[in-house]
Design an enzyme around this catalytic site. Structure first.
Site, PDB file in Angstrom:
ATOM      1  N   ASP A  69       0.870  -1.167   0.000  1.00 44.88           N
ATOM      2  CA  ASP A  69       0.000   0.000   0.000  1.00 44.88           C
ATOM      3  C   ASP A  69       0.909   1.219   0.000  1.00 44.88           C
ATOM      4  O   ASP A  69       1.804   1.328   0.839  1.00 44.88           O
ATOM      5  CB  ASP A  69      -0.851  -0.016   1.287  1.00 44.88           C
ATOM      6  CG  ASP A  69      -2.249   0.484   1.058  1.00 44.88           C
ATOM      7  OD1 ASP A  69      -2.381   1.571   0.473  1.00 44.88           O
ATOM      8  OD2 ASP A  69      -3.202  -0.193   1.487  1.00 44.88           O
ATOM      9  N   ASP A  85      -2.773   4.681  -2.507  1.00 41.76           N
ATOM     10  CA  ASP A  85      -3.810   5.255  -1.649  1.00 41.76           C
ATOM     11  C   ASP A  85      -4.241   6.654  -2.109  1.00 41.76           C
ATOM     12  O   ASP A  85      -3.410   7.466  -2.502  1.00 41.76           O
ATOM     13  CB  ASP A  85      -3.221   5.347  -0.229  1.00 41.76           C
ATOM     14  CG  ASP A  85      -4.226   5.810   0.806  1.00 41.76           C
ATOM     15  OD1 ASP A  85      -5.192   5.073   1.054  1.00 41.76           O
ATOM     16  OD2 ASP A  85      -4.055   6.911   1.358  1.00 41.76           O
ATOM     17  N   GLU A 109      -6.381   3.850  -5.840  1.00 47.30           N
ATOM     18  CA  GLU A 109      -7.667   4.063  -5.177  1.00 47.30           C
ATOM     19  C   GLU A 109      -8.211   5.403  -5.672  1.00 47.30           C
ATOM     20  O   GLU A 109      -7.698   6.447  -5.304  1.00 47.30           O
ATOM     21  CB  GLU A 109      -7.479   4.106  -3.655  1.00 47.30           C
ATOM     22  CG  GLU A 109      -8.812   4.152  -2.937  1.00 47.30           C
ATOM     23  CD  GLU A 109      -8.754   4.821  -1.567  1.00 47.30           C
ATOM     24  OE1 GLU A 109      -9.660   4.589  -0.769  1.00 47.30           O
ATOM     25  OE2 GLU A 109      -7.804   5.593  -1.297  1.00 47.30           O
ATOM     26  N   HIS A 127     -11.050  -2.697   3.691  1.00 49.65           N
ATOM     27  CA  HIS A 127     -10.967  -2.307   5.098  1.00 49.65           C
ATOM     28  C   HIS A 127     -11.706  -1.004   5.401  1.00 49.65           C
ATOM     29  O   HIS A 127     -11.693  -0.556   6.546  1.00 49.65           O
ATOM     30  CB  HIS A 127      -9.491  -2.173   5.483  1.00 49.65           C
ATOM     31  CG  HIS A 127      -8.810  -1.091   4.684  1.00 49.65           C
ATOM     32  ND1 HIS A 127      -8.611  -1.216   3.325  1.00 49.65           N
ATOM     33  CD2 HIS A 127      -8.344   0.119   5.036  1.00 49.65           C
ATOM     34  CE1 HIS A 127      -8.032  -0.111   2.885  1.00 49.65           C
ATOM     35  NE2 HIS A 127      -7.848   0.718   3.896  1.00 49.65           N
ATOM     36  N   ASP A 128     -12.291  -0.385   4.390  1.00 46.67           N
ATOM     37  CA  ASP A 128     -12.993   0.892   4.603  1.00 46.67           C
ATOM     38  C   ASP A 128     -14.505   0.751   4.530  1.00 46.67           C
ATOM     39  O   ASP A 128     -15.227   1.753   4.577  1.00 46.67           O
ATOM     40  CB  ASP A 128     -12.570   1.908   3.527  1.00 46.67           C
ATOM     41  CG  ASP A 128     -11.133   2.352   3.679  1.00 46.67           C
ATOM     42  OD1 ASP A 128     -10.620   2.319   4.809  1.00 46.67           O
ATOM     43  OD2 ASP A 128     -10.523   2.731   2.663  1.00 46.67           O
TER      44      ASP A 128
HETATM   45  C1  NOJ Z   1      -7.914   5.326   1.946  1.00 49.27           C
HETATM   46  C2  NOJ Z   1      -7.585   4.200   2.869  1.00 49.27           C
HETATM   47  O1  NOJ Z   1      -8.108   3.021   2.338  1.00 49.27           O
HETATM   48  C3  NOJ Z   1      -8.168   4.555   4.214  1.00 49.27           C
HETATM   49  O2  NOJ Z   1      -8.139   3.479   5.112  1.00 49.27           O
HETATM   50  C4  NOJ Z   1      -7.424   5.748   4.755  1.00 49.27           C
HETATM   51  O3  NOJ Z   1      -8.032   6.175   5.941  1.00 49.27           O
HETATM   52  C5  NOJ Z   1      -7.449   6.914   3.752  1.00 49.27           C
HETATM   53  N1  NOJ Z   1      -7.214   6.496   2.404  1.00 49.27           N
HETATM   54  C6  NOJ Z   1      -6.401   7.932   4.116  1.00 49.27           C
HETATM   55  O4  NOJ Z   1      -5.116   7.455   3.831  1.00 49.27           O
END
Ligand code: NOJ
Length: 538
Positions: A98, A194, A249, A318-319
């Site tokens: 990541d 990210d 992402e 994970h989000d």
């Molecule tokens: C996306 C990540 O998946 C998330 O977990 C994170 O809080 C934010 N970006 C900030 O880096």
């Protein structure tokens, strides 16, 4: 479409912190990943994506890096990392990291220098202003924090401890590129990048007719004109020089824009995570005919990519809360809905990603007490909304549904102490259902969700049609059925997933050989609740 290793692979996302602890401190670690490689290999996945394991004060569980070239103490050492990487490679698997490039931790030495004085050479590595814009941070509260020492504000799109790097400064970019190359030279096989569409900012105020203290400023911080130049340089200076895979992402991208992001000609990444379908996430699929909406969105992405680009396929990360609890039905049709959802996304064109625990149907966690939550987004949400007078009960209802901690409880390996995750005190409580929902129980059950995932992976790999075939939505009379046909040379495969708890009329209109199903008994002209089938058409 060009054939490549990462198009034929299945990726498994590891939220390292919650995967497997070997040191007894209650936090998952790299040796834990190494220990579980045989499990991952038996599942059949090829690429592992590791959530951040860099040195970090962990305000946002590693998405706040304080040293890009060190391992977070809780997760082990560089020696552990090298060992893990060697073990992954010796099994013919690959590793992607990541990469957090938009911001660093406020504990990063670069930021310490930057904030030490206005004339420090690294002052301009971050974004400082005398007068802040009126933006709200993505995690609530203002997006600027005042530094009394130097009398200026710094920008942070996320928490005040995640400081935005100034991508306009070429020295910052060079330093990041060198770091990326350092990891590639070490042997990693790619990156999930990210928050990539925030690199460019339009640092002007948002309209604020109600005179609020700060306002959401999504369009000033996301996909701002000029971002593609940054991304192109990033690609050309790093990834393009190696055979690595990248997935960005990328929030808010729509299917018609995908070419500049991921097309084989001009894309800056091999794939992105598009979040469009997941914007419906927190709703019950039953309500508002969401299956129709999701079908429309996913189909649009499949059609737009066809012939020009390749994309990622995913249900969970994970989000997001767990899909079996949101889009599925974890009470009445836990096994059926987890497998029907899996079948729905897994056979489309693209590279499938599985998030840890998804393969055993892990569910949302029913924490009633705000003190049990660990996620900074959840905690900030609660704090800011309470300050605005929103009642506690109302907030808890929302948090239970949407908190990211739903997906972050420890992996459930067996029904013993702490589900086999740790012998210490876990950093976050386990989901109590580990007494029956766990890897061990599902390994020996041929009808389990885990067994279904294994079968899906084997099937996907055994048919070129499921890799490189075109995808076309198949008409059905039932709005809650998601059906599509993959076609390649002389082969056609039909994938049918019924995403609802009622029965519905459906029949196979052509002759076909059943390749996979999540029920063992079938009904004439009918799909049962959350029934899924895959046919090879004659
Ligand atoms: C996306 C990540 O998946 C998330 O977990 C994170 O809080 C934010 N970006 C900030 O880096």
């Amino acid at each position: 479409m060009k054939k490549t290793w990462w198009k034929e692979a299945v990726v498994y996302q590891i939220y390292t912190r919650s995967f497997k602890d070997t040191s007894g401190d209650g936090i998952g670690d790299l040796n834990g990943v190494t220990e579980k490689l045989n499990y991952l290999q038996s599942l059949g996945v090829d690429i592992l994506w590791l959530c951040p394991m860099y040195k970090s004060p962990n305000v946002d569980n590693g998405y706040d890096v304080s040293d890009y070239r060190e391992i977070m103490a809780e997760m082990g050492t560089m020696q552990d990392f090298d060992n893990m990487l060697a073990e992954i490679h010796s099994r013919g698997m690959k590793l992607i990291l990541d990469l957090v490039l938009n911001h660093t931790s406020d504990q990063h030495p670069w930021f310490h220098e930057s904030k030490s004085s206005k004339d420090n050479p690294k002052r301009d590595w971050y974004i400082w202003r005398d007068k802040p814009t009126n933006w709200e941070s993505i995690f609530g509260g203002p997006a600027w924090t005042f530094d009394p020492k130097t009398n200026q504000y710094y920008l942070h799109l996320y928490t005040k401890n995640q400081v935005d790097l100034n991508w306009e400064n070429p020295e910052v970019r060079r330093e990041l590129y060198d770091m990326i190359i350092w990891w590639i030279e070490k042997g990693v096989d790619g990156f999930r990048v990210d928050a990539i569409n925030h690199l460019k900012k339009d640092l002007t105020d948002m309209p604020n007719p109600e005179g609020k203290n700060y306002v959401p400023a999504w369009r000033k911080m996301t996909n701002v004109e000029g971002i593609q130049d940054f991304l192109k340089e990033l690609r050309d200076e790093t990834f393009a020089k190696y055979d690595v895979v990248t997935v960005g992402e990328a929030n808010s991208i729509r299917a018609h824009e995908l070419a500049e992001w991921i097309s084989e000609d001009e894309g800056k990444f091999n794939m992105i995570f598009s979040l469009e379908a997941h914007e419906n996430w927190n709703q019950d699929l039953d309500a508002d005919h969401n299956v129709m909406t999701i079908k429309k969105i996913l189909d649009r992405w499949q059609r737009s990519a066809q012939g020009i680009a390749w994309n990622s396929l995913y249900l969970e990360n994970h989000d997001r809360p767990r899909t079996v609890s949101t889009w599925g039905d974890d009470r009445n049709y836990w096994r059926e809905s987890a497998t029907a959802l899996a079948c729905m996304y897994f056979f489309m064109q693209g590279t499938p990603f599985i998030y840890q625990g998804q393969e055993i149907g892990m569910t949302n966690v029913p924490f009633d007490d705000i003190k049990k939550y660990r996620d900074i987004e959840t905690k900030n949400f609660y704090r800011y909304k309470r300050m605005q007078g929103v009642p506690h009960e109302e907030l808890m209802e929302a948090i239970k549904k949407v908190s990211r901690d739903n997906a972050r409880t420890p992996m459930q390996w067996h029904d013993g102490t702490n589900a086999g995750f740790t012998v210490g005190k876990p950093w976050i409580d386990l989901n109590p259902n580990y007494n029956w929902l766990n890897v061990e129980a599902q390994t020996v059950d041929d009808r389990s969700i885990l067994s279904f995932y294994k079968k899906m992976i084997v099937l996907r790999k055994s048919r070129e049609c499921l890799l490189y075939g075109s995808t076309k939505l198949a008409e059905t009379d039932c709005p809650d059925v998601y059906a599509y046909i993959r076609e390649y040379e002389n082969t056609r495969i039909l994938v049918v997933s019924h995403l609802d708890s009622d029965g519905c009329h459906w029949s196979l209109r052509e002759k076909g050989q059943l390749l996979l199903a999540n029920y063992t008994e079938f009904m004439e002209q009918k799909l049962q609740p959350y029934e899924a089938r895959v046919y090879l058409l004659e």
